[in-house]
Design a protein around this motif. Structure first.
Motif, PDB file in Angstrom:
ATOM      1  N   ASP A 156      27.846  47.850  41.574  1.00  0.00           N
ATOM      2  CA  ASP A 156      29.105  48.093  42.282  1.00  0.00           C
ATOM      3  C   ASP A 156      30.081  46.950  42.024  1.00  0.00           C
ATOM      4  O   ASP A 156      31.093  46.839  42.694  1.00  0.00           O
ATOM      5  N   LEU A 157      29.790  46.145  41.023  1.00  0.00           N
ATOM      6  CA  LEU A 157      30.627  44.979  40.704  1.00  0.00           C
ATOM      7  C   LEU A 157      31.569  45.259  39.532  1.00  0.00           C
ATOM      8  O   LEU A 157      31.147  45.773  38.508  1.00  0.00           O
ATOM      9  N   ALA A 158      32.831  44.876  39.695  1.00  0.00           N
ATOM     10  CA  ALA A 158      33.770  44.974  38.581  1.00  0.00           C
ATOM     11  C   ALA A 158      34.633  43.719  38.515  1.00  0.00           C
ATOM     12  O   ALA A 158      34.882  43.076  39.541  1.00  0.00           O
ATOM     13  N   VAL A 159      35.073  43.424  37.308  1.00  0.00           N
ATOM     14  CA  VAL A 159      35.977  42.292  37.084  1.00  0.00           C
ATOM     15  C   VAL A 159      37.228  42.832  36.411  1.00  0.00           C
ATOM     16  O   VAL A 159      37.139  43.569  35.427  1.00  0.00           O
ATOM     17  N   LEU A 160      38.380  42.481  36.970  1.00  0.00           N
ATOM     18  CA  LEU A 160      39.666  42.888  36.390  1.00  0.00           C
ATOM     19  C   LEU A 160      40.457  41.642  36.024  1.00  0.00           C
ATOM     20  O   LEU A 160      40.933  40.930  36.910  1.00  0.00           O
ATOM     21  N   PRO A 161      40.619  41.350  34.732  1.00  0.00           N
ATOM     22  CA  PRO A 161      41.431  40.187  34.341  1.00  0.00           C
ATOM     23  C   PRO A 161      42.925  40.498  34.451  1.00  0.00           C
ATOM     24  O   PRO A 161      43.357  41.584  34.037  1.00  0.00           O
ATOM     25  N   VAL A 162      43.680  39.588  35.013  1.00  0.00           N
ATOM     26  CA  VAL A 162      45.146  39.722  35.035  1.00  0.00           C
ATOM     27  C   VAL A 162      45.747  38.403  34.580  1.00  0.00           C
ATOM     28  O   VAL A 162      45.273  37.326  34.925  1.00  0.00           O
ATOM     29  N   GLY A 163      46.785  38.525  33.792  1.00  0.00           N
ATOM     30  CA  GLY A 163      47.393  37.323  33.279  1.00  0.00           C
ATOM     31  C   GLY A 163      48.894  37.391  33.345  1.00  0.00           C
ATOM     32  O   GLY A 163      49.460  37.898  34.321  1.00  0.00           O
ATOM     33  N   SER A 164      49.507  36.907  32.307  1.00  0.00           N
ATOM     34  CA  SER A 164      50.958  36.872  32.236  1.00  0.00           C
ATOM     35  C   SER A 164      51.317  36.647  30.782  1.00  0.00           C
ATOM     36  O   SER A 164      50.516  36.103  30.010  1.00  0.00           O
ATOM     37  N   THR A 165      52.480  37.109  30.407  1.00  0.00           N
ATOM     38  CA  THR A 165      53.003  36.807  29.080  1.00  0.00           C
ATOM     39  C   THR A 165      54.269  35.988  29.316  1.00  0.00           C
ATOM     40  O   THR A 165      55.283  36.523  29.738  1.00  0.00           O
TER      41      THR A 165
ATOM     42  N   LEU B 287      52.821  32.654  24.064  1.00  0.00           N
ATOM     43  CA  LEU B 287      53.275  33.349  25.271  1.00  0.00           C
ATOM     44  C   LEU B 287      52.117  34.064  25.979  1.00  0.00           C
ATOM     45  O   LEU B 287      52.129  34.261  27.188  1.00  0.00           O
ATOM     46  N   GLY B 288      51.078  34.411  25.226  1.00  0.00           N
ATOM     47  CA  GLY B 288      49.968  35.136  25.835  1.00  0.00           C
ATOM     48  C   GLY B 288      48.924  34.247  26.497  1.00  0.00           C
ATOM     49  O   GLY B 288      47.887  34.748  26.936  1.00  0.00           O
ATOM     50  N   THR B 289      49.188  32.966  26.589  1.00  0.00           N
ATOM     51  CA  THR B 289      48.174  32.023  27.086  1.00  0.00           C
ATOM     52  C   THR B 289      47.444  32.511  28.344  1.00  0.00           C
ATOM     53  O   THR B 289      46.214  32.536  28.393  1.00  0.00           O
ATOM     54  N   ASP B 290      48.183  32.931  29.356  1.00  0.00           N
ATOM     55  CA  ASP B 290      47.542  33.220  30.650  1.00  0.00           C
ATOM     56  C   ASP B 290      46.686  34.475  30.641  1.00  0.00           C
ATOM     57  O   ASP B 290      45.728  34.579  31.407  1.00  0.00           O
TER      58      ASP B 290
END
Lengths: 244, 244, 244, 244, 244, 244
Positions: free
Chosen positions: C17-26, C35-38
């Protein structure tokens, strides 16, 4: 019980489902009355009504900014949109409900709040969230002989009773001279004026010279009686809270 | 100048573009401190800061309900969502701006308001609507030796100075015994607890026995100095209001 | 399991029941970092953490645009409002939940996302929708000796480990010379600057010359350990999903 | 120029007003193709089209989650509402515009995004914000002889060309056997089915056995030619950006 | 049963769960056809279909303003945004549902309404609020030999049958001469034109000289048959209303 | 000029900035009057007023569904929320404005629409979008001797004049017997009842036996005179449209 001055264990011990939420406005009231008139009068009536009531009632803190864009041409007038007002008051009521205080009277001191409050109290009640009803003090007292006005005899009288230090009697004549006799600019049953400045040079409607501290005392007494009767009616009203 | 107590012609005569808007919260503060703590402290600091400042500043009425859902398990806590709060405060600031008071410090007394206020003040400032900045008094005073807590030494001290009648010293021991030592439940740099009840039985964080009226006096003085310095900085800050 | 690279029957067979959602920034990261570092760092940490974890974890695709208006003066910076960001991430999490993956860690690589993610994860968790928690990698690793900065030693090190080809070492000196030493412009406990350009000429904060591939390797290891520990804590946390 | 891999000074030096934003979806594509199909294909076509174009074009990072609720019965499908999608994509486009790249092609790989993208690109263009147009690759290539389907010959072919390692040829027969021949359940010119599961047992529409790497190569070539022609048309199109 | 012409007790006695809601648009239809074309045709088809149907069907009043911004350059065109349209139609459908009429066909006469109606009917159906489906009459009739156009042969024919007095045959030649042959301005599978004025000088697409009253009669008959078949399909469709 | 029946070139030739938009409601009106009463009466008054007026006026099509949730317990009542209603009417008015018809009277036939229309017309006027004003016909005619009621003498009379075939005189006695004498359930100046069913068994308020076709004729004449006077007042009113 004034919520703001109470610690939570005492709030928890309240044996009631009744709450009163005062809402007002910070807006011009002529050259003789303070910008806080509508919130001060709502607060005074709410406190008097809660004190006059036989049963325990929770008293929430007064919300000071309402729907008052119509007075925006006069310095110091604060306002929010109807949407922001409805959301803020509705959610405040919902938080009262979360503690079991789900029969709520919103005590109002400002004409511009009347329609938005009716809309949101209907929503809350129909949704089974709260048995909520607005109470606008000057609609509850018998004032056949004196029109409500704005900064006129009624409001000025009430203020002279509860906050005499905030009323400037020396400005009464000016207020009357440059004010209006009645509210709005009517044609075919509709008010063409959306802003006070269109019909009153200094924002006053009515002559504050007709006010008196005695009338103010009577108004607070009458309004608090009316509020107490409304609290009784709401307490007894058939209504079922919706289970989530 | 307290807007609520002023008639509009005097408000109009104010020679300033500075305004202060106090915002607080009505929420549990342990068994010893009142639900109104955060709005009362914000109001006290705002008044002291405006009084301490050399130049004229408009003082708006305090907004009593904030983002405090985390305390909802304790009776009497009021709250609105972040969206409703941001809208209500933003539009109140916009009405201040309409009168030319477009450099606004939002004086805050509640941790849960910090992020929403930052978001909305950024929005107002970037849009050219207002040069707005939040000021949270307990983030402004040097409290290295004492953690902020909740109903802890800092808040309790400040209250003992400005509203001693609302503090129940007889409940200090209970507050400390069933309270928490620090805020939250941390793992990997994130707080797993979204609600106070998860880590504090009675809502207190910190020991109010460490509070004193003297410390309260010092805190108000320090906070009002900081607020005055901030007002100076904001008054001098380069910023251009956007023409409609 | 990387969701994007998996067919649905395999996704269905996941016993977790575990999930990981990566969120960043450009967004701009100085003249030396992309620009894609985050989003690249968030993705790298998320992958490493999921790989390091003993149990199965669903890995969602990285969301590339976040709350980064503060960097808008530098070409190529992309951003959305807090409202759009919260809605997009929240609903993405809700879709993860629909498949039974209702314990979700949002792995974040950007400072501007921290407050919005906290707000929305609190909402999801309190509503009984998801047991959701944000994890910002640079808040999880012990970096007492090195400040976070922006395009500074930490981020640059991590990038040199995971995407060395995207780091321009020849621009390090320029980055440091025209960058800032620390973040913001502080007065009375509040940051007067809403935009990076107010305090850093080229957008950098900190000296990338202090970065190294070795430090980057250590950071990924430390962050993935922290993430794995957080996944364990979330998996064991008491929380009940609300039945519709 | 891939924005994510570029430092801001190089982005600033781009001499163009053209940008491409890939948007896809993470959703079931039968038992043989990965959940990321629509974002991977959009990205591949966008990269090929930008590479094929004579002039400089800014390439934004792909947005991985779209309007795909129709596939929600199949594990791993992610989606957001039309409102959240429109807001997120629109504001991302607006941030591209802020840097002068105000002629934007949104390269799309998913049928469910078509109507929302049309709506938002119309809004942006009419408002004078951006000259924005959606480009859905499978609507641009001449596929008279092969229906689009879902995980069918077209998509599978394209994937076999750009990501062969993600296609499971051993599942083709299963996909075809339990899939559907055509999309939807039609009556009186309207599709009665809102969800894929109503007409396809395993989510596939069309027979992936008809796919080939060669066809995939042709499709990418055809789509990138079409995209390049569209970029030319957009670059030359009469359109005026609205001054704020 | 036409709801508008019926008193509530008769409405209550209806033994059906089927309702039809006509929606149209008030927008230019060339120099020869009235602005009300799309709502008049939707209404006519809805009435004919309900009359042709064997079972009882509730017929709601036609909604006259739709999503027609594309025609705004021609005087008299009315429109609302997609958001306002979706909300207004959705809530109207919800009120039909409140009376037990929860299988609803939205009979549509305007191309610009197609995508918004699909979006909202999907939402209503998936949420278990209503089994709702859009029916656009010109998508339901077999018009292989004649393209739909705008104010072209199809619409003009239907109008000549149901409202001959509103069609100006003397303007047919002008309409054809300054109109367009086909809809839009296509490049790479996408329509570059967001507004009708970009490709049709007088708003017409197609030649109304090809229209006839006879064709109109056939179209109404064909459309009402299709609508009746759809009502049967919807009545029999498996779908469960969600209990509140 | 009825917009729905006019082709765009004629609409373009109108030499006026005046428009009338009828809005009504589809809701129960007792056992004797049709659900469409409020939209039919609004339309009749609007047509008569436009006909009676000396100058050209654009007449938009009537909006048939309003804010009528209070009548929802009676079959066939349709309604939308205040938000949806305000948005739909506001944007319809904005589209009238786009053609230069920026002085707009919203002719209303339903009590529940009064407050929402006032709110939105104020918004439009203050924003400089339109000089908009609501006109509720039964508030405009002198009815001192007869209370408005609901399905009572006034509405029934007007209907008997304009749509006699829709009035069921045989149900008048039933209507009166099970109806209410006056509207609502009042306590302390506030109406405790949010729904008609709380005080009227069959939805009627007032006795339709007191209606007559003659009174209906007089009412239409009086209302159209009032509307014409209002059009004159609006035409002459000082108001400036805001440039975009």
């Amino acid at each position: 019980m004034k919520l703001s001055e109470t610690a939570w264990p005492e709030a928890e011990s309240m044996d009631t489902d009744l709450a009163v939420l005062p809402v007002g406005s910070t807006e011009q009231h002529g050259p003789h009355a303070p910008l806080g008139t509508d919130v001060l009068t709502a607060e005074a009536v709410a406190e008097a009504g809660v004190a006059a009531h036989d049963e325990e009632v929770v008293l929430a803190p007064p919300i000071p900014v309402g729907v008052a864009e119509e007075h925006r041409h006069f310095a110091g007038t604060l306002w929010v949109s109807e949407d922001a007002f409805r959301a803020y008051v509705r959610e405040t009521v919902e938080s009262l409900v979360s503690h079991g205080w789900d029969r709520v009277v919103v005590v109002n001191g400002h004409g511009g709040n009347v329609a938005p409050l009716r809309e949101l109290c209907a929503r809350l009640t129909r949704d089974g969230t709260a048995c909520a009803v607005p109470f606008t003090w000057f609609d509850a007292v018998d004032t056949e002989t004196i029109e409500m006005g704005h900064g006129g005899p009624l409001e000025t009288s009430l203020l002279r009773h509860v906050h005499p230090e905030l009323v400037d009697e020396s400005a009464f004549d000016t207020a009357a001279a440059d004010g209006a006799d009645s509210w709005g600019e009517w044609q075919s049953g509709t008010n063409l004026a959306y802003d006070t400045v269109e019909f009153s040079t200094n924002g006053t409607v009515g002559d504050p010279n007709e006010s008196s501290e005695e009338l103010g005392e009577e108004l607070v007494a009458a309004a608090s009686d009316q509020l107490s009767e409304l609290l009784t009616a709401i307490a007894e009203r058939e209504w079922t809270r919706r289970e989530d």
